[in-house]
Motif scaffolding. Structure first.
Motif, PDB file in Angstrom:
ATOM      1  N   PHE A   1     -17.029   0.709 -16.347  1.00 48.05           N
ATOM      2  CA  PHE A   1     -15.617   0.323 -16.367  1.00 48.05           C
ATOM      3  C   PHE A   1     -14.893   1.213 -15.358  1.00 48.05           C
ATOM      4  CE2 PHE A   1     -17.299  -0.726 -20.534  1.00 48.05           C
ATOM      5  CZ  PHE A   1     -16.824  -2.017 -20.735  1.00 48.05           C
ATOM      6  N   ARG A   2     -14.187   0.599 -14.424  1.00 50.96           N
ATOM      7  CA  ARG A   2     -13.623   1.360 -13.299  1.00 50.96           C
ATOM      8  C   ARG A   2     -12.125   1.114 -13.181  1.00 50.96           C
ATOM      9  NH1 ARG A   2     -17.131   1.745  -7.980  1.00 50.96           N
ATOM     10  NH2 ARG A   2     -17.965   3.424  -9.263  1.00 50.96           N
ATOM     11  N   PHE A   3     -11.371   2.222 -12.966  1.00 48.05           N
ATOM     12  CA  PHE A   3      -9.932   2.177 -12.762  1.00 48.05           C
ATOM     13  C   PHE A   3      -9.630   2.923 -11.469  1.00 48.05           C
ATOM     14  CE2 PHE A   3     -10.948   2.118 -17.230  1.00 48.05           C
ATOM     15  CZ  PHE A   3     -10.174   1.079 -17.739  1.00 48.05           C
ATOM     16  N   GLU A   4      -8.872   2.285 -10.560  1.00 53.81           N
ATOM     17  CA  GLU A   4      -8.684   2.872  -9.228  1.00 53.81           C
ATOM     18  C   GLU A   4      -7.276   2.636  -8.705  1.00 53.81           C
ATOM     19  OE1 GLU A   4     -12.058   2.870  -6.486  1.00 53.81           O
ATOM     20  OE2 GLU A   4     -10.843   1.652  -5.140  1.00 53.81           O
ATOM     21  N   PHE A   5      -6.732   3.671  -8.076  1.00 51.47           N
ATOM     22  CA  PHE A   5      -5.479   3.543  -7.326  1.00 51.47           C
ATOM     23  C   PHE A   5      -5.785   3.783  -5.860  1.00 51.47           C
ATOM     24  CE2 PHE A   5      -1.901   5.582  -5.154  1.00 51.47           C
ATOM     25  CZ  PHE A   5      -0.955   4.568  -5.263  1.00 51.47           C
ATOM     26  N   ALA A   6      -5.269   2.903  -4.997  1.00 53.10           N
ATOM     27  CA  ALA A   6      -5.520   3.024  -3.558  1.00 53.10           C
ATOM     28  C   ALA A   6      -4.211   2.882  -2.787  1.00 53.10           C
ATOM     29  CB  ALA A   6      -6.516   1.961  -3.088  1.00 53.10           C
ATOM     30  N   HIS A   7      -3.973   3.801  -1.869  1.00 51.99           N
ATOM     31  CA  HIS A   7      -2.814   3.747  -0.968  1.00 51.99           C
ATOM     32  C   HIS A   7      -3.319   3.697   0.461  1.00 51.99           C
ATOM     33  CE1 HIS A   7       0.952   4.673   1.055  1.00 51.99           C
ATOM     34  NE2 HIS A   7       0.300   5.628   1.709  1.00 51.99           N
ATOM     35  N   ARG A   8      -2.762   2.778   1.261  1.00 47.54           N
ATOM     36  CA  ARG A   8      -3.149   2.659   2.666  1.00 47.54           C
ATOM     37  C   ARG A   8      -1.900   2.522   3.527  1.00 47.54           C
ATOM     38  NH1 ARG A   8      -7.937  -1.815   2.783  1.00 47.54           N
ATOM     39  NH2 ARG A   8      -6.308  -3.197   2.042  1.00 47.54           N
ATOM     40  N   ASN A   9      -1.993   3.041   4.741  1.00 54.88           N
ATOM     41  CA  ASN A   9      -0.893   2.869   5.695  1.00 54.88           C
ATOM     42  C   ASN A   9      -1.454   2.748   7.102  1.00 54.88           C
ATOM     43  OD1 ASN A   9      -0.688   5.679   7.146  1.00 54.88           O
ATOM     44  ND2 ASN A   9      -0.902   6.145   4.979  1.00 54.88           N
ATOM     45  N   ALA A  10      -0.705   2.090   7.970  1.00 53.45           N
ATOM     46  CA  ALA A  10      -1.122   1.874   9.358  1.00 53.45           C
ATOM     47  C   ALA A  10       0.073   2.099  10.272  1.00 53.45           C
ATOM     48  CB  ALA A  10      -1.675   0.464   9.543  1.00 53.45           C
ATOM     49  N   ASN A  11      -0.206   2.310  11.561  1.00 50.51           N
ATOM     50  CA  ASN A  11       0.869   2.566  12.516  1.00 50.51           C
ATOM     51  C   ASN A  11       1.517   1.283  13.026  1.00 50.51           C
ATOM     52  OD1 ASN A  11      -1.554   1.912  13.879  1.00 50.51           O
ATOM     53  ND2 ASN A  11      -0.758   2.773  15.790  1.00 50.51           N
ATOM     54  N   VAL A  12       0.943   0.122  12.668  1.00 47.35           N
ATOM     55  CA  VAL A  12       1.530  -1.174  13.011  1.00 47.35           C
ATOM     56  C   VAL A  12       1.537  -2.026  11.743  1.00 47.35           C
ATOM     57  CG1 VAL A  12       0.818  -1.135  15.433  1.00 47.35           C
ATOM     58  CG2 VAL A  12      -0.713  -2.099  13.705  1.00 47.35           C
ATOM     59  N   PRO A  13       2.406  -3.025  11.618  1.00 48.42           N
ATOM     60  CA  PRO A  13       2.377  -3.908  10.447  1.00 48.42           C
ATOM     61  C   PRO A  13       1.000  -4.564  10.327  1.00 48.42           C
ATOM     62  CG  PRO A  13       4.412  -4.210  11.679  1.00 48.42           C
ATOM     63  CD  PRO A  13       3.528  -3.346  12.530  1.00 48.42           C
ATOM     64  N   TYR A  14       0.322  -4.327   9.204  1.00 48.62           N
ATOM     65  CA  TYR A  14      -1.083  -4.710   9.091  1.00 48.62           C
ATOM     66  C   TYR A  14      -1.460  -5.269   7.720  1.00 48.62           C
ATOM     67  CZ  TYR A  14      -6.128  -4.132  10.065  1.00 48.62           C
ATOM     68  OH  TYR A  14      -7.472  -4.336  10.278  1.00 48.62           O
ATOM     69  N   PHE A  15      -0.723  -4.900   6.682  1.00 49.15           N
ATOM     70  CA  PHE A  15      -1.046  -5.309   5.319  1.00 49.15           C
ATOM     71  C   PHE A  15      -0.105  -6.421   4.862  1.00 49.15           C
ATOM     72  CE2 PHE A  15      -1.827  -0.724   5.805  1.00 49.15           C
ATOM     73  CZ  PHE A  15      -3.215  -0.731   5.698  1.00 49.15           C
TER      74      PHE A  15
END
Length: 446
Positions: free
Chosen positions: A392-406
């Protein structure tokens, strides 16, 4: 896968009778006595209950059953429920079956045979995007995407083992596996997401000593069933495990890849890629109800492509991923913290952030102008593992980029969020520079 799984075929030993005595010689087993189930990218099961044996107790067949399901909550809540820039999760804010797989494997009497079938959302993200199948006829992803791995070969009792195989394999490039159950985190690091998950070709595995393995590969291409040119790709993988607590890996790839649109010639784009990793366990006390073990992994990549007017200085990829994992309560609980970074000028390995029929906004303009794509990721993962069969897995992920990407709240499919609706010519995908997600997953493996 990343991604290579050490199989029982590597454990075959010589069975020739001694000339003067009616006894068997001592087996030469690579990595003998080492429990490698703690390593990032490896199956944590030490044995399989699904085995068929002959009357002498020798294993004829080993079976595998795997189911992986998840709920991925994207705080942006994209209206089309499409998760972008990930091969691990393809949908957002809904329940998904990521992978369901059945397999059998045989290493009986030195014969190597393997067939692992698969379905689930990852096949749509990974296998169905293989553009090499557009070269020629009598080919396509439809007849191959449901095969996770299929191979035939033979094991020779030379030194600590020599294997020759041909078929479809999980990729040897990168530390983390295509099978998410084998990784310390659910969302893979971006250095592994940007690299292949499968190859079609042939390989030779050689174990000259107990602690070292070298592989040579002949490949159709970079995560392709077919080839982009008349030339075969080449690969090399090296594993050194001086002890049970340390693994050192160095991998290489070279081949012609990517068709230049409008070109009347076969691909002249040459691609080179290298990754290396170290995984080390620095604490071990398996009986402890507190901290039972702790380990870290460092995986770094460098690659480029050139040819057909493409310059390596404008089309390269470099990145690294540093992960630390601590197990608790006799290895039944674990906390993993990871940070990773990728820069990919020209975006030649990057995910396309919007539907092919749409025109991305600032991302497309930035990449077209040769601006570097730079992306960072931080994640925290908590695992509950009652036994070797379920996680059973619980995860928080934060990502950022230098250009609009997400993906932003407006989604990346159409103004309504449906592929069945005509796209408004004035509509643009909603792309943003940062992303936050919560992932809950459960996987079963037998």
């Amino acid at each position: 896968m990343k991604k290579y799984v050490f199989t029982a075929a590597c454990l075959c030993a010589s069975a020739m009778a001694m000339a003067q005595e009616n006894v068997q010689p001592a087996a030469k087993v690579p990595f003998d006595g080492m429990n490698l189930t703690w390593i990032n990218g490896q199956n944590r099961q030490s044995s399989s209950p699904l085995q068929l044996k002959d009357k002498d107790g020798e294993v004829i067949l080993t079976g595998t059953v795997l189911t992986d399901a998840y709920f991925n909550y994207n705080f942006a809540r994209p209206k089309d429920n499409t998760q972008t820039i990930s091969a691990a999760t393809g949908r957002a804010n809904e329940f998904s079956i990521n992978q369901a797989s059945l397999g059998i494997e045989s290493n009986y009497k030195n014969v190597i045979g393997r067939l692992w079938l698969q379905t689930g959302s990852m096949t749509h993200i990974v296998q169905e995007t293989d553009g090499a199948v557009t070269r020629g006829r009598n080919t396509g992803t439809g007849n191959l995407k449901f095969i996770r791995e299929a191979a035939a070969g033979y094991h020779f009792n030379y030194k600590y083992g020599l294997n020759i195989e041909a078929g479809i394999f999980m990729s040897y490039i990168g530390l983390e596996s295509y099978v998410l159950q084998e990784n310390w985190s659910y969302q893979r690091s971006m250095v592994c997401e940007f690299t292949p998950f499968y190859f079609q070709g042939a390989r030779v595995q050689f174990y000259p000593t107990k602690k070292y393995k070298v592989e040579l590969w002949l490949l159709n291409g970079w995560q392709t069933y077919n080839s982009w040119s008349k030339n075969i790709g080449f690969g090399n993988s090296n594993y050194y495990r001086p002890s049970e607590n340390v693994q050192l890996v160095a991998n290489f790839y070279y081949g012609n890849d990517t068709h230049v649109a409008g070109s009347n010639t076969l691909s002249k784009v040459r691609r080179f890629h290298h990754d290396n990793s170290i995984v080390a366990r620095y604490f071990k006390n398996p009986a402890s109800k507190g901290i039972s073990q702790a380990a870290f992994s460092l995986n770094s990549h460098y690659g480029f492509q050139s040819g057909d007017g493409i310059k390596a200085k404008d089309n390269y990829m470099t990145g690294t991923s540093l992960t630390n994992r601590v197990w608790f309560n006799k290895n039944k609980l674990a906390l993993t913290l990871r940070g990773d970074f990728v820069t990919n000028p020209g975006g030649y390995l990057a995910f396309v952030p919007a539907a092919p029929s749409a025109q991305p906004n600032a991302y497309d303009k930035a990449i077209a102008s040769g601006k570097d794509l730079k992306m960072g990721q931080l994640s925290a993962t908590f695992d509950i593992m009652p036994n070797d069969l379920v996680t059973f897995r619980f995860e928080f992920a934060h990502r950022n980029a230098n250009v609009p990407y997400f993906a932003g709240s407006g989604g990346t499919t159409s103004q309504t969020g449906f592929t069945s609706d005509p796209v408004d010519p004035t509509w643009l995908p909603d792309l943003v520079k940062s992303e936050n997600r919560l992932i809950w997953a459960v996987n079963f493996r037998l």
